[in-house]
Scaffold this motif. Structure first.
Motif, PDB file in Angstrom:
ATOM      1  N   ASP A   1       0.829  -1.207   0.000  1.00 47.21           N
ATOM      2  CA  ASP A   1       0.000   0.000   0.000  1.00 47.21           C
ATOM      3  C   ASP A   1       0.868   1.263   0.000  1.00 47.21           C
ATOM      4  O   ASP A   1       1.754   1.412   0.851  1.00 47.21           O
TER       5      ASP A   1
ATOM      6  N   ARG B   1      -6.671   4.471 -11.249  1.00 50.04           N
ATOM      7  CA  ARG B   1      -6.164   3.146 -10.922  1.00 50.04           C
ATOM      8  C   ARG B   1      -4.643   3.215 -10.842  1.00 50.04           C
ATOM      9  O   ARG B   1      -3.996   3.745 -11.747  1.00 50.04           O
TER      10      ARG B   1
ATOM     11  N   ASP C   1      -8.136   9.207   2.452  1.00 52.40           N
ATOM     12  CA  ASP C   1      -7.146   9.806   1.581  1.00 52.40           C
ATOM     13  C   ASP C   1      -7.638  11.111   0.983  1.00 52.40           C
ATOM     14  O   ASP C   1      -8.829  11.356   0.845  1.00 52.40           O
TER      15      ASP C   1
ATOM     16  N   GLY D   1      -5.208   3.616  -5.137  1.00 50.62           N
ATOM     17  CA  GLY D   1      -6.626   3.687  -5.424  1.00 50.62           C
ATOM     18  C   GLY D   1      -7.033   3.171  -6.787  1.00 50.62           C
ATOM     19  O   GLY D   1      -6.213   2.736  -7.596  1.00 50.62           O
TER      20      GLY D   1
ATOM     21  N   SER E   1      -0.921   4.350  -0.405  1.00 56.21           N
ATOM     22  CA  SER E   1      -1.952   5.385  -0.357  1.00 56.21           C
ATOM     23  C   SER E   1      -1.536   6.503   0.586  1.00 56.21           C
ATOM     24  O   SER E   1      -0.686   6.335   1.457  1.00 56.21           O
TER      25      SER E   1
ATOM     26  N   PRO F   1      -8.405  13.041  -2.088  1.00 56.88           N
ATOM     27  CA  PRO F   1      -8.615  12.689  -3.486  1.00 56.88           C
ATOM     28  C   PRO F   1      -7.941  13.648  -4.452  1.00 56.88           C
ATOM     29  O   PRO F   1      -7.793  13.347  -5.622  1.00 56.88           O
TER      30      PRO F   1
ATOM     31  N   ASN G   1     -10.856  -1.430   2.063  1.00 59.88           N
ATOM     32  CA  ASN G   1     -11.144  -1.135   0.652  1.00 59.88           C
ATOM     33  C   ASN G   1     -12.172  -0.012   0.543  1.00 59.88           C
ATOM     34  O   ASN G   1     -13.265  -0.107   1.082  1.00 59.88           O
ATOM     35  N   ASN G   2     -11.820   1.079  -0.144  1.00 59.57           N
ATOM     36  CA  ASN G   2     -12.796   2.160  -0.305  1.00 59.57           C
ATOM     37  C   ASN G   2     -13.006   2.571  -1.756  1.00 59.57           C
ATOM     38  O   ASN G   2     -13.720   3.524  -2.025  1.00 59.57           O
ATOM     39  N   GLN G   3     -12.399   1.847  -2.695  1.00 63.21           N
ATOM     40  CA  GLN G   3     -12.597   2.104  -4.119  1.00 63.21           C
ATOM     41  C   GLN G   3     -12.531   0.793  -4.875  1.00 63.21           C
ATOM     42  O   GLN G   3     -11.938  -0.178  -4.399  1.00 63.21           O
TER      43      GLN G   3
ATOM     44  N   GLY H   1      -6.447   7.068  -2.357  1.00 59.79           N
ATOM     45  CA  GLY H   1      -7.360   5.944  -2.477  1.00 59.79           C
ATOM     46  C   GLY H   1      -6.775   4.641  -1.978  1.00 59.79           C
ATOM     47  O   GLY H   1      -5.563   4.462  -1.914  1.00 59.79           O
ATOM     48  N   THR H   2      -7.685   3.727  -1.616  1.00 58.29           N
ATOM     49  CA  THR H   2      -7.274   2.407  -1.142  1.00 58.29           C
ATOM     50  C   THR H   2      -8.146   1.352  -1.819  1.00 58.29           C
ATOM     51  O   THR H   2      -9.299   1.166  -1.433  1.00 58.29           O
ATOM     52  N   SER H   3      -7.595   0.708  -2.835  1.00 61.92           N
ATOM     53  CA  SER H   3      -8.334  -0.333  -3.542  1.00 61.92           C
ATOM     54  C   SER H   3      -7.587  -1.655  -3.404  1.00 61.92           C
ATOM     55  O   SER H   3      -6.801  -2.035  -4.276  1.00 61.92           O
TER      56      SER H   3
END
Length: 281
Positions: free
Chosen positions: A40, A91, A263, A87, A42, A265, A159-161, A125-127
């Motif tokens: 990660d 992407r 995060d 994120g 982010s 944006p 996970n937020n995205q 972002g955190t995907s």
């Protein structure tokens, strides 16, 4: 008009044909483990935390403990790739060090040196779901025959995205890939999700054969816990005394929702100077 024969062309043509046939039928390299380290980057992690995280992986592959774990496998070599992710909007998945075969201590030291020299990016972002999907696709490009395949996710948020985390986790498991975790839970009173991130990783992120996670709760643990996690992954089984947690059969966490939009944006991808990595821990 008849041209004179060139007998020297025959062996050259035959050699070229043999080379093509050899390349076509070249067997993949056998390894004990194909491991994607998905890390990660982010913006919820501050620069100091991200440097410590990177340094934990660098020092792990410099450690005799890891060299011995690799040597102790049935084949005695592994394949590793190191990926940074953030994120889904935009992407972001960046292959920092592509697939590398580690067999000797020199191989591991070279891998660590490449990692230490590379810059670290920070992206909003955190995907985790996109990170898993990307890592699964990366498995297909490894050109190795692995006894085990593992995606190792380290991160400090849920996970937020992107797609649902459970969908991507289950997709990886269906392909025979295990997902392990290193949830980063540094004591920050402003981030309420830190108190439950280990439960989230246990219930929503990790899965597959012998899946486990090791939380990091103090900065000093980045090195010790990262090294212990990689050693266990290489060994393929638990060691007495290691503080691991395994996946729950019945999850107690709501994996499909997230309030962890921490995060910024508006922050564009940013890379730290590479010379700052690998100096001290």
């Amino acid at each position: 008009m008849r041209y004179p024969k060139a007998p020297w062309l025959v062996p050259i043509a035959a050699m070229g044909l043999l080379t093509c046939v050899s390349a076509w039928h070249r067997a993949p390299v056998e390894v004990d483990l194909a491991l994607v380290l998905a890390v990660d980057v982010s913006t919820s992690m501050d620069p100091g935390e991200q440097h410590l995280q990177r340094q934990g992986y660098v020092e792990a592959f410099r450690s005799p403990m890891i060299h011995q774990a690799i040597h102790g496998g049935l084949v005695g070599r592994i394949a590793v790739a190191y990926v940074e992710w953030a994120g889904a909007h935009p992407r972001f998945q960046n292959v920092v060090v592509s697939w590398t075969i580690l067999e000797s201590p020199e191989d591991s030291l070279s891998f660590a040196d490449q990692l230490a020299r590379a810059p670290i990016y920070r992206v909003a972002g955190t995907s985790i779901s996109e990170a898993i999907d990307f890592s699964l696709a990366l498995m297909g490009s490894s050109h190795v025959l692995a006894a085990r395949r593992v995606i190792d996710i380290s991160g400090d948020g849920s996970n937020n995205q992107g797609p649902l985390i459970t969908e991507m986790r289950d997709k990886a498991i269906a392909h025979g890939v295990t997902i392990n975790g290193l949830p980063i839970m540094l004591r920050d009173p402003e981030r309420r999700e830190n108190a439950t991130l280990d439960a989230y990783y246990r219930d929503c992120v990790i899965g597959g054969a012998n899946a486990f996670m090791i939380p990091v709760r103090e900065r000093s643990q980045f090195l010790t816990e990262t090294r212990a996690k990689i050693a266990r992954e290489i060994a393929g089984g638990p060691e007495p005394g290691w503080p691991v947690q395994t996946a729950r059969t019945v999850p107690l966490t709501d994996c499909d929702t997230s309030e962890s939009l921490w995060d910024d944006p508006g922050l564009e991808p940013h890379a730290f100077p590479r010379h700052e990595v690998g100096k001290d821990l």
